[in-house]
Scaffold this motif. Structure first.
Motif, PDB file in Angstrom:
ATOM      1  N   GLU A 214     -19.016  34.860 -33.872  1.00  0.00           N
ATOM      2  CA  GLU A 214     -18.527  36.141 -34.382  1.00  0.00           C
ATOM      3  C   GLU A 214     -17.932  36.917 -33.219  1.00  0.00           C
ATOM      4  O   GLU A 214     -18.301  36.711 -32.060  1.00  0.00           O
ATOM      5  N   ARG A 215     -17.028  37.832 -33.544  1.00  0.00           N
ATOM      6  CA  ARG A 215     -16.428  38.692 -32.518  1.00  0.00           C
ATOM      7  C   ARG A 215     -16.720  40.141 -32.843  1.00  0.00           C
ATOM      8  O   ARG A 215     -16.778  40.523 -34.002  1.00  0.00           O
ATOM      9  N   GLU A 216     -16.860  40.906 -31.770  1.00  0.00           N
ATOM     10  CA  GLU A 216     -16.975  42.352 -31.940  1.00  0.00           C
ATOM     11  C   GLU A 216     -16.055  43.044 -30.946  1.00  0.00           C
ATOM     12  O   GLU A 216     -15.877  42.571 -29.827  1.00  0.00           O
ATOM     13  N   TRP A 217     -15.442  44.113 -31.401  1.00  0.00           N
ATOM     14  CA  TRP A 217     -14.492  44.878 -30.600  1.00  0.00           C
ATOM     15  C   TRP A 217     -15.147  46.217 -30.278  1.00  0.00           C
ATOM     16  O   TRP A 217     -15.594  46.930 -31.169  1.00  0.00           O
ATOM     17  N   HIS A 218     -15.181  46.547 -28.977  1.00  0.00           N
ATOM     18  CA  HIS A 218     -15.769  47.810 -28.519  1.00  0.00           C
ATOM     19  C   HIS A 218     -14.634  48.753 -28.106  1.00  0.00           C
ATOM     20  O   HIS A 218     -13.904  48.449 -27.159  1.00  0.00           O
ATOM     21  N   PHE A 219     -14.513  49.869 -28.790  1.00  0.00           N
ATOM     22  CA  PHE A 219     -13.518  50.892 -28.471  1.00  0.00           C
ATOM     23  C   PHE A 219     -14.255  52.093 -27.890  1.00  0.00           C
ATOM     24  O   PHE A 219     -15.097  52.689 -28.568  1.00  0.00           O
ATOM     25  N   LYS A 220     -13.941  52.426 -26.647  1.00  0.00           N
ATOM     26  CA  LYS A 220     -14.578  53.600 -26.039  1.00  0.00           C
ATOM     27  C   LYS A 220     -13.692  54.145 -24.929  1.00  0.00           C
ATOM     28  O   LYS A 220     -13.311  53.419 -24.016  1.00  0.00           O
ATOM     29  N   GLY A 221     -13.374  55.444 -25.012  1.00  0.00           N
ATOM     30  CA  GLY A 221     -12.604  56.114 -23.969  1.00  0.00           C
ATOM     31  C   GLY A 221     -11.292  55.419 -23.641  1.00  0.00           C
ATOM     32  O   GLY A 221     -10.960  55.280 -22.475  1.00  0.00           O
ATOM     33  N   ASN A 222     -10.589  54.995 -24.634  1.00  0.00           N
ATOM     34  CA  ASN A 222      -9.301  54.290 -24.511  1.00  0.00           C
ATOM     35  C   ASN A 222      -9.432  52.917 -23.854  1.00  0.00           C
ATOM     36  O   ASN A 222      -8.452  52.310 -23.470  1.00  0.00           O
ATOM     37  N   GLU A 223     -10.648  52.409 -23.738  1.00  0.00           N
ATOM     38  CA  GLU A 223     -10.861  51.056 -23.221  1.00  0.00           C
ATOM     39  C   GLU A 223     -11.332  50.171 -24.378  1.00  0.00           C
ATOM     40  O   GLU A 223     -12.184  50.567 -25.171  1.00  0.00           O
ATOM     41  N   LEU A 224     -10.748  48.977 -24.456  1.00  0.00           N
ATOM     42  CA  LEU A 224     -11.096  48.010 -25.493  1.00  0.00           C
ATOM     43  C   LEU A 224     -11.690  46.773 -24.835  1.00  0.00           C
ATOM     44  O   LEU A 224     -11.110  46.225 -23.904  1.00  0.00           O
ATOM     45  N   LYS A 225     -12.857  46.361 -25.327  1.00  0.00           N
ATOM     46  CA  LYS A 225     -13.489  45.127 -24.866  1.00  0.00           C
ATOM     47  C   LYS A 225     -13.816  44.287 -26.097  1.00  0.00           C
ATOM     48  O   LYS A 225     -14.370  44.793 -27.070  1.00  0.00           O
ATOM     49  N   ILE A 226     -13.476  42.998 -26.018  1.00  0.00           N
ATOM     50  CA  ILE A 226     -13.768  42.077 -27.113  1.00  0.00           C
ATOM     51  C   ILE A 226     -14.798  41.064 -26.619  1.00  0.00           C
ATOM     52  O   ILE A 226     -14.664  40.504 -25.532  1.00  0.00           O
ATOM     53  N   PHE A 227     -15.833  40.848 -27.427  1.00  0.00           N
ATOM     54  CA  PHE A 227     -16.900  39.907 -27.112  1.00  0.00           C
ATOM     55  C   PHE A 227     -17.076  38.924 -28.260  1.00  0.00           C
ATOM     56  O   PHE A 227     -16.720  39.226 -29.399  1.00  0.00           O
TER      57      PHE A 227
END
Length: 143
Positions: free
Chosen positions: A51-64
Protein backbone atom coordinates in the motif's frame (compact mmCIF):
# COMPACT_ATOMS: atom_id res chain seq x y z
CA UNK A 1 -21.02 64.07 -23.15
CA UNK A 2 -17.93 64.05 -20.94
CA UNK A 3 -20.10 63.22 -17.91
CA UNK A 4 -21.53 60.23 -19.80
CA UNK A 5 -18.04 58.85 -20.55
CA UNK A 6 -17.16 59.05 -16.84
CA UNK A 7 -20.39 57.23 -15.91
CA UNK A 8 -19.73 54.45 -18.46
CA UNK A 9 -16.15 54.04 -17.22
CA UNK A 10 -17.37 53.98 -13.62
CA UNK A 11 -20.02 51.39 -14.51
CA UNK A 12 -17.48 49.20 -16.36
CA UNK A 13 -15.06 49.42 -13.44
CA UNK A 14 -17.75 48.29 -10.99
CA UNK A 15 -18.76 45.39 -13.25
CA UNK A 16 -15.10 44.34 -13.51
CA UNK A 17 -14.68 44.61 -9.73
CA UNK A 18 -17.85 42.57 -9.11
CA UNK A 19 -16.64 39.89 -11.54
CA UNK A 20 -13.26 39.68 -9.82
CA UNK A 21 -14.91 39.33 -6.40
CA UNK A 22 -17.30 36.64 -7.63
CA UNK A 23 -14.49 34.76 -9.37
CA UNK A 24 -12.41 34.82 -6.21
CA UNK A 25 -15.35 33.53 -4.20
CA UNK A 26 -15.80 30.59 -6.58
CA UNK A 27 -12.29 29.21 -6.14
CA UNK A 28 -12.01 27.19 -2.96
CA UNK A 29 -8.86 27.20 -0.87
CA UNK A 30 -7.87 23.53 -0.96
CA UNK A 31 -4.46 23.98 0.68
CA UNK A 32 -5.58 23.31 4.28
CA UNK A 33 -7.80 20.41 3.17
CA UNK A 34 -4.89 18.61 1.51
CA UNK A 35 -2.57 18.68 4.54
CA UNK A 36 -2.41 15.30 6.24
CA UNK A 37 -1.89 11.64 5.40
CA UNK A 38 -3.74 10.13 2.45
CA UNK A 39 -3.98 6.42 1.67
CA UNK A 40 -3.70 5.83 -2.08
CA UNK A 41 -6.37 3.45 -3.34
CA UNK A 42 -4.84 0.93 -5.73
CA UNK A 43 -7.69 0.71 -8.24
CA UNK A 44 -5.56 -1.46 -10.54
CA UNK A 45 -5.01 -4.26 -7.99
CA UNK A 46 -7.21 -4.14 -4.90
CA UNK A 47 -5.57 -7.30 -3.54
CA UNK A 48 -2.01 -5.98 -3.70
CA UNK A 49 0.17 -6.59 -0.66
CA UNK A 50 1.83 -3.19 -0.86
CA UNK A 51 0.00 0.00 0.00
CA UNK A 52 1.08 3.60 -0.48
CA UNK A 53 0.46 6.64 1.62
CA UNK A 54 1.07 10.26 0.69
CA UNK A 55 2.07 12.74 3.41
CA UNK A 56 1.27 16.40 2.69
CA UNK A 57 2.68 18.87 5.19
CA UNK A 58 3.96 22.44 4.84
CA UNK A 59 4.18 22.21 1.04
CA UNK A 60 6.33 19.08 1.33
CA UNK A 61 5.11 15.78 -0.13
CA UNK A 62 6.48 12.40 0.93
CA UNK A 63 5.28 9.09 -0.48
CA UNK A 64 5.81 5.83 1.42
CA UNK A 65 4.89 2.20 0.85
CA UNK A 66 4.22 -0.48 3.41
CA UNK A 67 3.32 -4.15 3.48
CA UNK A 68 -0.32 -4.36 4.51
CA UNK A 69 0.37 -7.73 6.17
CA UNK A 70 2.98 -6.17 8.48
CA UNK A 71 1.36 -5.54 11.89
CA UNK A 72 3.95 -2.83 12.66
CA UNK A 73 3.30 -1.14 9.32
CA UNK A 74 6.92 -0.17 8.76
CA UNK A 75 7.14 2.66 6.18
CA UNK A 76 9.59 2.62 3.27
CA UNK A 77 10.26 5.88 1.39
CA UNK A 78 9.27 5.98 -2.28
CA UNK A 79 9.74 9.62 -3.25
CA UNK A 80 9.60 13.16 -1.94
CA UNK A 81 9.12 16.61 -3.37
CA UNK A 82 7.09 19.78 -3.00
CA UNK A 83 3.50 20.70 -3.72
CA UNK A 84 1.41 23.80 -4.18
CA UNK A 85 -2.31 24.25 -4.77
CA UNK A 86 -3.16 26.53 -7.69
CA UNK A 87 -6.66 27.93 -8.16
CA UNK A 88 -7.53 29.27 -11.60
CA UNK A 89 -10.81 30.16 -13.33
CA UNK A 90 -10.51 26.84 -15.19
CA UNK A 91 -10.17 24.76 -12.01
CA UNK A 92 -7.92 23.81 -9.14
CA UNK A 93 -4.59 22.05 -9.56
CA UNK A 94 -2.09 20.31 -7.35
CA UNK A 95 1.34 21.29 -8.66
CA UNK A 96 3.93 18.68 -7.71
CA UNK A 97 7.63 19.43 -8.18
CA UNK A 98 11.08 18.09 -7.27
CA UNK A 99 9.99 14.43 -7.29
CA UNK A 100 12.44 11.76 -8.42
CA UNK A 101 9.74 10.18 -10.58
CA UNK A 102 9.41 12.76 -13.40
CA UNK A 103 5.81 11.96 -14.35
CA UNK A 104 4.64 13.20 -10.96
CA UNK A 105 6.21 16.64 -11.59
CA UNK A 106 3.12 18.21 -13.14
CA UNK A 107 -0.09 20.06 -12.49
CA UNK A 108 -2.59 17.41 -11.39
CA UNK A 109 -6.26 18.32 -11.79
CA UNK A 110 -8.09 18.23 -8.48
CA UNK A 111 -11.21 16.45 -9.67
CA UNK A 112 -12.67 16.02 -6.22
CA UNK A 113 -11.57 17.04 -2.76
CA UNK A 114 -13.60 16.50 0.36
CA UNK A 115 -12.45 16.22 3.94
CA UNK A 116 -12.04 12.44 3.54
CA UNK A 117 -11.65 11.79 -0.22
CA UNK A 118 -9.46 13.15 -3.02
CA UNK A 119 -9.31 12.30 -6.72
CA UNK A 120 -6.51 13.64 -8.93
CA UNK A 121 -5.98 13.25 -12.67
CA UNK A 122 -3.09 13.92 -15.00
CA UNK A 123 -3.12 13.80 -18.80
CA UNK A 124 -0.08 11.97 -20.14
CA UNK A 125 0.91 10.70 -23.55
CA UNK A 126 -1.40 7.82 -24.28
CA UNK A 127 -4.03 8.47 -21.62
CA UNK A 128 -4.88 9.76 -18.19
CA UNK A 129 -3.53 8.80 -14.77
CA UNK A 130 -6.05 8.82 -11.94
CA UNK A 131 -5.13 8.73 -8.27
CA UNK A 132 -7.79 8.15 -5.62
CA UNK A 133 -7.16 8.69 -1.92
CA UNK A 134 -8.87 8.30 1.43
CA UNK A 135 -7.71 10.69 4.15
CA UNK A 136 -6.64 9.40 7.52
CA UNK A 137 -8.43 10.75 10.53
CA UNK A 138 -6.40 12.40 13.26
CA UNK A 139 -6.99 9.33 15.44
CA UNK A 140 -5.63 7.00 12.72
CA UNK A 141 -2.59 9.27 12.18
CA UNK A 142 -1.73 9.17 15.88
CA UNK A 143 -1.95 5.39 16.22
Amino acid sequence: MNHMNVSIRNFCFHIFLLGAVLLGACTQDYEPMIEGIWDEINVEDIEANREREWHFKGNELKIFWYDKNDPDKKLFPVDKGRYLVRNTPQGSYLRITEMGYPTYNSDWVIMQLRKDKMILSLEVTGGVIYKEFIKRTKKEEDS
